[in-house]
Design an enzyme around this catalytic site. Structure first.
Site, PDB file in Angstrom:
ATOM      1  N   ASP A  43      57.579  46.767 -46.306  1.00  0.00           N
ATOM      2  CA  ASP A  43      56.460  46.042 -46.757  1.00  0.00           C
ATOM      3  C   ASP A  43      57.160  44.687 -47.128  1.00  0.00           C
ATOM      4  OD1 ASP A  43      54.090  44.925 -47.959  1.00  0.00           O
ATOM      5  OD2 ASP A  43      54.413  45.978 -49.654  1.00  0.00           O
ATOM      6  N   TRP A  66      56.953  54.458 -54.698  1.00  0.00           N
ATOM      7  CA  TRP A  66      56.547  53.213 -55.362  1.00  0.00           C
ATOM      8  C   TRP A  66      57.840  52.925 -56.290  1.00  0.00           C
ATOM      9  CZ3 TRP A  66      50.916  54.254 -57.408  1.00  0.00           C
ATOM     10  CH2 TRP A  66      50.133  53.831 -56.424  1.00  0.00           C
ATOM     11  N   HIS A  97      62.997  46.558 -51.601  1.00  0.00           N
ATOM     12  CA  HIS A  97      62.082  46.995 -52.705  1.00  0.00           C
ATOM     13  C   HIS A  97      62.906  47.569 -54.103  1.00  0.00           C
ATOM     14  CE1 HIS A  97      58.208  47.967 -53.768  1.00  0.00           C
ATOM     15  NE2 HIS A  97      57.716  48.584 -52.419  1.00  0.00           N
ATOM     16  N   ARG A 143      58.555  57.053 -46.026  1.00  0.00           N
ATOM     17  CA  ARG A 143      57.534  56.002 -46.082  1.00  0.00           C
ATOM     18  C   ARG A 143      57.542  55.326 -44.799  1.00  0.00           C
ATOM     19  NH1 ARG A 143      55.605  51.418 -50.262  1.00  0.00           N
ATOM     20  NH2 ARG A 143      54.759  49.941 -48.578  1.00  0.00           N
ATOM     21  N   GLU A 197      46.835  52.698 -49.114  1.00  0.00           N
ATOM     22  CA  GLU A 197      46.706  52.486 -50.547  1.00  0.00           C
ATOM     23  C   GLU A 197      45.618  52.483 -51.058  1.00  0.00           C
ATOM     24  OE1 GLU A 197      48.586  48.476 -50.326  1.00  0.00           O
ATOM     25  OE2 GLU A 197      50.384  49.303 -50.681  1.00  0.00           O
ATOM     26  N   LYS A 238      52.668  45.112 -39.592  1.00  0.00           N
ATOM     27  CA  LYS A 238      53.539  44.356 -40.171  1.00  0.00           C
ATOM     28  C   LYS A 238      55.131  44.050 -39.616  1.00  0.00           C
ATOM     29  CE  LYS A 238      51.820  44.770 -44.974  1.00  0.00           C
ATOM     30  NZ  LYS A 238      51.960  45.107 -46.532  1.00  0.00           N
ATOM     31  N   GLU A 259      51.948  40.967 -38.267  1.00  0.00           N
ATOM     32  CA  GLU A 259      51.745  40.550 -39.494  1.00  0.00           C
ATOM     33  C   GLU A 259      52.842  39.969 -40.176  1.00  0.00           C
ATOM     34  OE1 GLU A 259      48.956  42.814 -41.660  1.00  0.00           O
ATOM     35  OE2 GLU A 259      49.344  41.707 -43.458  1.00  0.00           O
ATOM     36  N   ARG A 289      44.483  47.314 -39.239  1.00  0.00           N
ATOM     37  CA  ARG A 289      45.843  47.299 -39.718  1.00  0.00           C
ATOM     38  C   ARG A 289      46.452  48.721 -39.716  1.00  0.00           C
ATOM     39  NH1 ARG A 289      46.798  45.706 -45.213  1.00  0.00           N
ATOM     40  NH2 ARG A 289      48.480  44.150 -44.788  1.00  0.00           N
ATOM     41  N   ARG A 325      48.605  38.098 -54.651  1.00  0.00           N
ATOM     42  CA  ARG A 325      50.133  37.642 -53.927  1.00  0.00           C
ATOM     43  C   ARG A 325      49.773  35.979 -53.586  1.00  0.00           C
ATOM     44  NH1 ARG A 325      51.807  41.822 -56.597  1.00  0.00           N
ATOM     45  NH2 ARG A 325      51.301  43.950 -55.634  1.00  0.00           N
ATOM     46  N   ASN A 368      42.223  43.772 -49.469  1.00  0.00           N
ATOM     47  CA  ASN A 368      41.702  44.834 -50.231  1.00  0.00           C
ATOM     48  C   ASN A 368      40.196  44.157 -50.553  1.00  0.00           C
ATOM     49  OD1 ASN A 368      43.927  46.500 -50.320  1.00  0.00           O
ATOM     50  ND2 ASN A 368      44.835  44.932 -51.655  1.00  0.00           N
ATOM     51  N   GLU A 415      55.991  37.162 -51.697  1.00  0.00           N
ATOM     52  CA  GLU A 415      55.782  38.167 -52.612  1.00  0.00           C
ATOM     53  C   GLU A 415      57.073  38.707 -53.156  1.00  0.00           C
ATOM     54  OE1 GLU A 415      53.247  41.161 -51.117  1.00  0.00           O
ATOM     55  OE2 GLU A 415      53.508  42.587 -52.994  1.00  0.00           O
TER      56      GLU A 415
HETATM   57  C1  BDP Z   1      51.867  44.668 -50.372  1.00  0.00           C
HETATM   58  C2  BDP Z   1      51.093  43.989 -51.312  1.00  0.00           C
HETATM   59  C3  BDP Z   1      49.663  44.307 -51.686  1.00  0.00           C
HETATM   60  C4  BDP Z   1      48.695  44.387 -50.249  1.00  0.00           C
HETATM   61  C5  BDP Z   1      49.434  45.137 -49.511  1.00  0.00           C
HETATM   62  C6  BDP Z   1      48.874  45.264 -48.212  1.00  0.00           C
HETATM   63  O1  BDP Z   1      51.855  44.191 -52.583  1.00  0.00           O
HETATM   64  O2  BDP Z   1      49.205  43.580 -52.919  1.00  0.00           O
HETATM   65  O3  BDP Z   1      47.552  44.886 -50.573  1.00  0.00           O
HETATM   66  O4  BDP Z   1      50.775  45.066 -49.083  1.00  0.00           O
HETATM   67  O5  BDP Z   1      49.534  44.302 -47.137  1.00  0.00           O
HETATM   68  O6  BDP Z   1      52.705  43.774 -50.011  1.00  0.00           O
HETATM   69  O7  BDP Z   1      47.942  45.689 -47.840  1.00  0.00           O
END
Ligand code: BDP
Length: 715
Positions: free
Chosen positions: A383, A561, A539, A354, A309, A378, A405, A342, A186, A228, A411
């Site tokens: 997201d 998704w 989204h 979700r 994820e 977050k 966060e 997190r 991102r 990640n 993004e």
């Molecule tokens: C999403 C992003 C992804 C991140 C994820 C996260 O698309 O790339 O890994 O959040 O926050 O917004 O872990």
């Protein structure tokens, strides 16, 4: 001979004509320190002849960089750098740590400033008129030096300064989603600024400028690698690389953190499990942690994305998030390190809405976390969308420290090119009221610890920084880094005032430039909401890259998704019913907060399924008309941003002006694309005509649906 002289002359003229323009490539951020108008510069120079460091502060690395920054900054602003003095003289700037010498008369005030606070005062000492910068640590002195520089650049007078400030949040951290191969997840500003391959043999000078920029806005930590995470970041060679970065950041008051991959013991050792309750697993983490502290004595701790994820986590062994976090916390505690855990979780096999899942999973764990664990939540429950209500966990876990966060990289908001100032988004989140009617109940009050009287507090911003010359992909993206830092220091500050400060230092103090620019910045967040996801939609972005519109996508493996999961549009209506007749996500908020959110038309389609023909009182129109109007308004606003910018050409350098103008042209075409594709799709469901005065989409729906972006950046 004459010809050679002419060539030389032409060269000189060319250099002086292009010199300043070339220098304005955005690299200097808001730390440009270009000369002030003559009168102001003379006045400032008169109060900044010398930099004097008190004995107790001498030898402190942060004070040394503070002095260097003052020389550089004041030298640039006045063209007369102050000199370093060993005897205090009239019009000196005196740097002091603690209540000594020049700072003695401010002892009481200093006590209240905490470790990182500062005071900057025009005062008398030993019969001399001085400017005192005093704090309880070198980092505080450095923050004071930057405050002084900001003050004089934004119209403050030099001879009568009385500033004092303490950060309200303890951990003010940038999360870099940077991979070890240099790619930034991102990221839209080039590769990672950490050159992992070459570190620790060579540390780019750029890292010093990165640290200066962060210190100037009070950011005091950086998570160096992606959430990640790869296990390799915990190996000896990578620890040595991180240590080289930490050594450079340390004088600037910044600590280093690492994202830790939960399954690292399996990947890097002979262990067959990463079960947090297995003593061999804990022993492995202890060994790695000790190796890190040997190399980085002030290491901040681990950031962990676990059981989220597809990432490994304690859930793989039937353990809770608290089991996982507390195992690491026990190992970090003797080193004063923390675990940032997190809360961004949602599961493939969970059929629950979700946006409810993180609350369902974490709320029952309140009071089960070790004291050095902070839960990173977050800003919204989905997201990082252009607009979301605040996360229902904020206010719901009074016994657990929560770290907010935010996402600085855009993004879901047009990525590198769109001009979107995120200050108003951050401010809206921070002002969210978790318990309307109760004092100290805003999101800011939960996060800064005042609501629950908490000492461990934090805020993180997912960085937008890369190796591009201008760091953030565009000049205006720099404002989002700036705003994050300033709001992390004071979450009650005004995003408009921050924009003004930023524009003044980044471009010019001329109000004829600053006023329209700030007005444009402040409106820009609502504008992107209008052309992308108005009235609480979310989204609707394309799969994977999250770039353009794709509200029609319905074929991805996991239901949540797919954009259709979120808007639920059909022939009759649109929106996600999250009231008691639907998923009842509203019930995760305190009743008074739920009432406010349910009635707020900004979140209309987030919380309600509405018929296309239903009258929307706040909009004075039926839903379909209101929706189309928002899309139209978004596109029109971008057009007006373009024309505003076009008028500002005379005020600034060519390079930054042109790039911004080009990006606004891209943004205008893409705002139109968002509007047209969305309207074409919704019309294909509801068959309704457009309201009078609204133009049909430029292309038929299949044209938009056929667009593909396999090489979009940041994926
Ligand atoms: C999403 C992003 C992804 C991140 C994820 C996260 O698309 O790339 O890994 O959040 O926050 O917004 O872990």
């Amino acid at each position: 001979m004459r010809a050679i002289r002419n060539v030389l002359l032409i060269c000189l003229v060319w250099v002086s004509a292009t010199g300043p323009a070339l220098a304005e490539d955005g690299y200097d951020l808001w730390l440009r320190y270009r000369p002030l108008p003559v009168g102001q510069a003379t006045a400032l120079a008169a109060h900044a002849r010398l930099v004097f460091i008190e004995a107790q502060a001498a030898g402190d690395a942060s004070v040394a960089v503070a002095a260097a920054e003052l020389e550089r900054g004041l030298g640039g602003l006045t063209r007369h750098p102050p000199v370093r003095g060993s005897v205090v003289a009239d019009n000196a700037i005196v740097l002091a740590i603690g209540p000594v010498g020049a700072a003695r008369s401010f002892t009481a005030q200093l006590v209240g400033l905490g470790r990182e606070g500062y005071l900057v005062r025009s005062t008398e000492w030993r019969g001399q008129h001085i400017t005192l910068i005093a704090a309880n640590s070198g980092a505080g002195v450095l923050y004071g030096a930057f405050a002084l520089l900001r003050h004089v650049q934004t119209g403050g007078t030099p001879g009568t300064i009385a500033l004092a400030s303490t950060p309200k949040i303890m951990l003010r951290v940038l999360d870099h989603w940077d991979n070890l191969d240099g790619h930034v997840e991102r990221g839209y500003a080039g590769n990672s600024i950490w050159n992992w391959w070459i570190l620790p043999g060579h540390v780019d000078v750029r890292i010093t400028d990165y640290a200066r920029a962060n210190a100037s806005i009070g950011i005091n930590g950086a998570v160096l690698n992606n959430v990640n995470a790869k296990a390799d970041s915990l190996t000896d060679p990578y620890i040595a690389k991180a240590a080289a970065v930490a050594d450079l950041l340390r004088p600037y008051g910044m600590r280093v953190y690492l994202s830790a991959r939960f399954s690292a013991p399996i990947e890097l050792s002979v262990l067959k499990t990463a079960d947090p309750l297995d003593p061999a697993v804990a022993a492995w983490w202890r060994d790695r942690t000790e190796a890190i502290y040997r190399a980085i004595p002030d290491f901040g701790g681990f950031l962990v994305k676990a059981s989220s994820e597809g990432q490994p986590g304690p859930g793989d062994y039937g353990r809770t998030h608290a089991d996982g976090a507390n195992m690491l916390a026990a190992i970090l505690a003797p080193h004063h390190g923390i675990v940032i855990w997190r809360a961004f979780v949602y599961a493939a096999d969970n059929r629950e809405d979700r946006v409810k899942q993180a609350y369902d999973e974490f709320k029952p764990l309140d009071s089960t976390f070790a004291p050095n664990v902070i839960l990173q939540v977050k800003n919204g429950p989905l997201d990082f969308q252009p607009r979301e209500p605040f996360h229902p966990l904020i206010g719901a876990m009074p016994k657990t420290p929560l770290m907010l966060e935010l996402q600085i990289t855009k993004e879901y908001l047009g990525q590198a090119t769109h001009l979107v100032y995120l200050g108003p988004l951050f401010e809206e989140v921070l002002r969210g009221d978790t318990y309307p009617g109760e004092p100290h109940a805003t999101v800011a009050a939960v996060i800064d610890g005042s609501r629950d009287e908490r000492a461990l507090t934090g805020i993180a911003g997912v960085s937008n920084i890369g190796a591009d010359r201008d760091w953030a992909g565009s000049t205006f993206n720099q404002a989002n880094w700036y705003a994050f830092g300033r709001l992390a220091w004071d979450p009650y500050a005004s995003s408009r005032a921050i924009a003004k400060e930023w524009a003044t230092m980044t471009f010019t103090p001329d109000p004829a430039f600053v006023e329209p620019t700030v007005a444009m910045m402040v409106r820009s967040r609502e504008t992107v909401v209008d052309y992308m996801t108005p009235l609480g939609l979310a989204h609707a972005m394309g799969t994977g890259h999250h770039y353009g519109p794709a509200p029609w996508v319905s074929d991805l493996a996991r239901p949540e998704w797919n954009p259709i999961y979120y808007h639920r549009a059909d022939a009759r209506g649109i929106g996600f019913d999250r009231t008691v007749s639907g998923s009842n996500a509203l019930a995760q908020y305190a009743p008074a907060a739920a009432e406010v959110l349910a009635a707020d038309s900004h979140y209309l389609l987030w919380f309600h399924h509405v018929r296309w023909s239903d009258w929307v009182p706040g909009e004075q129109a039926p839903l379909w008309t209101a929706l189309v109007r928002h899309y139209d308004r978004g596109v029109a606003e971008v057009a007006s941003m373009r024309s505003t910018w076009a008028r500002l050409a005379p005020f600034i350098d060519r390079e930054r002006f042109d790039k911004t103008a080009d990006y606004l042209t891209i943004q205008q075409a893409e705002a139109q694309w968002w509007r047209d594709a969305s309207i074409a799709y919704f019309q294909s469901l509801n068959g309704l005509p457009l309201p009078p005065g609204s133009n049909p989409p430029l292309h038929p729906l299949p044209w938009y649906q056929a667009l593909r972006f396999p090489d979009a950046p940041g994926q």
